[in-house]
Design a protein around this motif. Structure first.
Motif, PDB file in Angstrom:
ATOM      1  N   LEU A 209       0.812  -1.209   0.000  1.00  0.00           N
ATOM      2  CA  LEU A 209       0.000   0.000   0.000  1.00  0.00           C
ATOM      3  C   LEU A 209       0.849   1.264   0.000  1.00  0.00           C
ATOM      4  O   LEU A 209       0.416   2.312  -0.490  1.00  0.00           O
ATOM      5  CB  LEU A 209      -0.912  -0.016   1.241  1.00  0.00           C
ATOM      6  CG  LEU A 209      -2.040   1.004   1.305  1.00  0.00           C
ATOM      7  CD1 LEU A 209      -2.998   0.814   0.126  1.00  0.00           C
ATOM      8  CD2 LEU A 209      -2.808   0.856   2.621  1.00  0.00           C
ATOM      9  N   GLU A 212       1.194   2.717  -3.341  1.00  0.00           N
ATOM     10  CA  GLU A 212      -0.054   3.166  -3.967  1.00  0.00           C
ATOM     11  C   GLU A 212      -0.577   4.450  -3.345  1.00  0.00           C
ATOM     12  O   GLU A 212      -0.972   5.379  -4.050  1.00  0.00           O
ATOM     13  CB  GLU A 212      -1.116   2.068  -3.851  1.00  0.00           C
ATOM     14  CG  GLU A 212      -0.731   0.764  -4.531  1.00  0.00           C
ATOM     15  CD  GLU A 212      -1.775  -0.322  -4.305  1.00  0.00           C
ATOM     16  OE1 GLU A 212      -2.851  -0.009  -3.753  1.00  0.00           O
ATOM     17  OE2 GLU A 212      -1.523  -1.489  -4.665  1.00  0.00           O
ATOM     18  N   LYS A 216      -3.095   6.314   2.957  1.00  0.00           N
ATOM     19  CA  LYS A 216      -3.790   5.075   3.339  1.00  0.00           C
ATOM     20  C   LYS A 216      -2.857   4.145   4.113  1.00  0.00           C
ATOM     21  O   LYS A 216      -3.281   3.444   5.026  1.00  0.00           O
ATOM     22  CB  LYS A 216      -4.320   4.368   2.091  1.00  0.00           C
ATOM     23  CG  LYS A 216      -5.558   5.010   1.498  1.00  0.00           C
ATOM     24  CD  LYS A 216      -6.101   4.160   0.360  1.00  0.00           C
ATOM     25  CE  LYS A 216      -7.380   4.774  -0.203  1.00  0.00           C
ATOM     26  NZ  LYS A 216      -7.932   3.962  -1.307  1.00  0.00           N
ATOM     27  N   THR A 220      -3.498   2.703   7.711  1.00  0.00           N
ATOM     28  CA  THR A 220      -3.433   1.260   7.919  1.00  0.00           C
ATOM     29  C   THR A 220      -2.533   0.923   9.103  1.00  0.00           C
ATOM     30  O   THR A 220      -2.824   0.019   9.895  1.00  0.00           O
ATOM     31  CB  THR A 220      -2.918   0.556   6.657  1.00  0.00           C
ATOM     32  OG1 THR A 220      -3.740   0.918   5.552  1.00  0.00           O
ATOM     33  CG2 THR A 220      -2.956  -0.953   6.826  1.00  0.00           C
ATOM     34  N   ARG A 259      -6.831  -1.252   1.622  1.00  0.00           N
ATOM     35  CA  ARG A 259      -5.921  -1.632   0.540  1.00  0.00           C
ATOM     36  C   ARG A 259      -6.667  -2.125  -0.693  1.00  0.00           C
ATOM     37  O   ARG A 259      -6.348  -1.753  -1.820  1.00  0.00           O
ATOM     38  CB  ARG A 259      -4.965  -2.722   1.036  1.00  0.00           C
ATOM     39  CG  ARG A 259      -3.968  -3.207  -0.014  1.00  0.00           C
ATOM     40  CD  ARG A 259      -2.956  -4.157   0.594  1.00  0.00           C
ATOM     41  NE  ARG A 259      -3.568  -5.421   0.995  1.00  0.00           N
ATOM     42  CZ  ARG A 259      -3.664  -6.498   0.201  1.00  0.00           C
ATOM     43  NH1 ARG A 259      -3.205  -6.435  -1.041  1.00  0.00           N
ATOM     44  NH2 ARG A 259      -4.209  -7.608   0.633  1.00  0.00           N
TER      45      ARG A 259
END
Length: 377
Positions: A209, A212, A216, A220, A259
């Motif tokens: 993640l 990306e 996030k 997470t 994710r």
């Protein structure tokens, strides 16, 4: 606990500590003692004197009560103490002394019970043995000393028999407790094996993640810290309730939802009556991990996970069904599933089972577990 005051204190404490099976055993001892002596004295009853049956019954009620009291207060504590510490020559001598004392006290009660006005007809110093070919019967007389010795030897053998039965029961209970401890240790070992397995999978998810969406990834990590806070408390116990397992899984699914986004479609149906049912700790989490790792993550298209918990008479089912598409790059070692099988076997034996169903489009895992009427909390 080697000084006399501590030994007596421990002895006294054990007098007031007993389990339900032991109390039931003592109740059975009382009944058997009473029946044995009623049958034993039948040859001495005259047909024309049926009131003797009632009088002897009252006498044997008294003797049975004294037998149970003496076996509990005099014999059980030293038997239990020496069983736990181990038997030595001095211990055997002490136990012999307790046996002789208990037999002497009961012999005294039995011999002098006939001095009570209500029990005067039960005087055993003069006995008439009924014979079919004799009208008067066979007369037998005993001195007080002879009767005391006879009673003492008889009760000594009964107390010795009771002690052997009690020691045998203690050995059985100790063996059962040892088996339970070994089972709990094995369950704990298997539970602890899942911790690094779970951490490895979650960190891989965060690593993917980061490239990306860094925001996030940060969210997470926050969820992961919360998850591990709960996880560190949960994995200390080999079993948890379905409710506790599901609460832990919800945090994990939230991490994966960040994710996977729309690629993860979740459907959950859990019967509220099953929330307190016991389940091996982290088992549900392991099932969901495998479903996401091998069923959802490898596929660019949306996938589904269906979780259903339902009651079926004396059993209940936990069913997990997930879609399957592209082959996962991570080969399955089967550790999670094998772990689940071993823990279910330790907990429930043949009463629990795992069923697997697989096709080109889905993977279906079903646990069938015995329904606990009064689950431990």
């Amino acid at each position: 606990m080697n000084n006399p005051s501590s030994i007596w204190q421990h002895h006294w404490q054990l007098c007031w500590q007993s389990s339900k099976p032991y109390r039931l055993g003592q109740a059975l001892t009382f009944v058997l003692f009473l029946l044995f002596y009623m049958l034993y004295t039948l040859p001495f009853f005259q047909v024309e004197q049926p009131e003797l049956v009632l009088i002897f019954f009252i006498r044997f009620l008294l003797e049975a009560s004294v037998f149970v009291i003496l076996s509990h207060f005099l014999l059980r504590p030293p038997l239990k103490i020496h069983y736990q510490r181990g038997f030595s020559l001095s211990a055997l001598l002490q136990l012999s002394g307790w046996l002789c004392l208990a037999a002497l006290l009961l012999a005294t009660v039995s011999t002098f019970a006939s001095y009570l006005p209500a029990l005067s007809k039960t005087d055993m110093q003069q006995i008439t043995l009924v014979q079919k070919d004799s009208i008067e019967g066979l007369q037998m007389q005993f001195t007080l000393t002879t009767l005391m010795i006879m009673m003492w030897l008889m009760y000594l053998s009964l107390f010795l028999f009771w002690s052997l039965i009690y020691l045998g029961w203690q050995m059985l209970q100790s063996r059962k407790a040892l088996q339970q401890e070994m089972q709990q240790a094995r369950l704990q070992q298997l539970t602890n094996q899942l911790s690094p397995h779970f951490l490895f999978n979650t960190l891989n998810s965060i690593r993917a993640l980061i490239f990306e969406d860094q925001h996030k990834a940060a969210d997470t990590l926050t969820q992961l810290s919360e998850l591990f806070r709960v996880h560190l408390q949960a994995h200390l116990r080999p079993t948890s309730s379905l409710q506790e397992e599901w609460q832990l899984c919800q945090t994990y699914l939230h991490i994966e939802q960040i994710r996977l986004e729309q690629r993860l479609q979740l459907s959950v149906q859990i019967d509220d009556s099953l929330l307190q049912q016991p389940l091996p700790t982290l088992m549900l989490l392991t099932m969901l991990e495998n479903a996401i790792k091998h069923g959802i993550s490898p596929n660019p298209e949306p996938g589904f996970i269906e979780l259903i918990a339902r009651r079926q008479k004396s059993h209940w089912q936990l069913s997990l069904r997930n879609s399957v598409g592209a082959q996962s790059n991570q080969s399955s070692t089967g550790t999670g599933l094998n772990n689940c099988r071993k823990r279910l076997q330790l907990m429930h034996g043949d009463k629990a089972r795992i069923e697997l169903e697989q096709s080109s489009t889905f993977f279906h895992l079903t646990l069938e577990l015995p329904y606990a009427t009064h689950p431990d909390r």
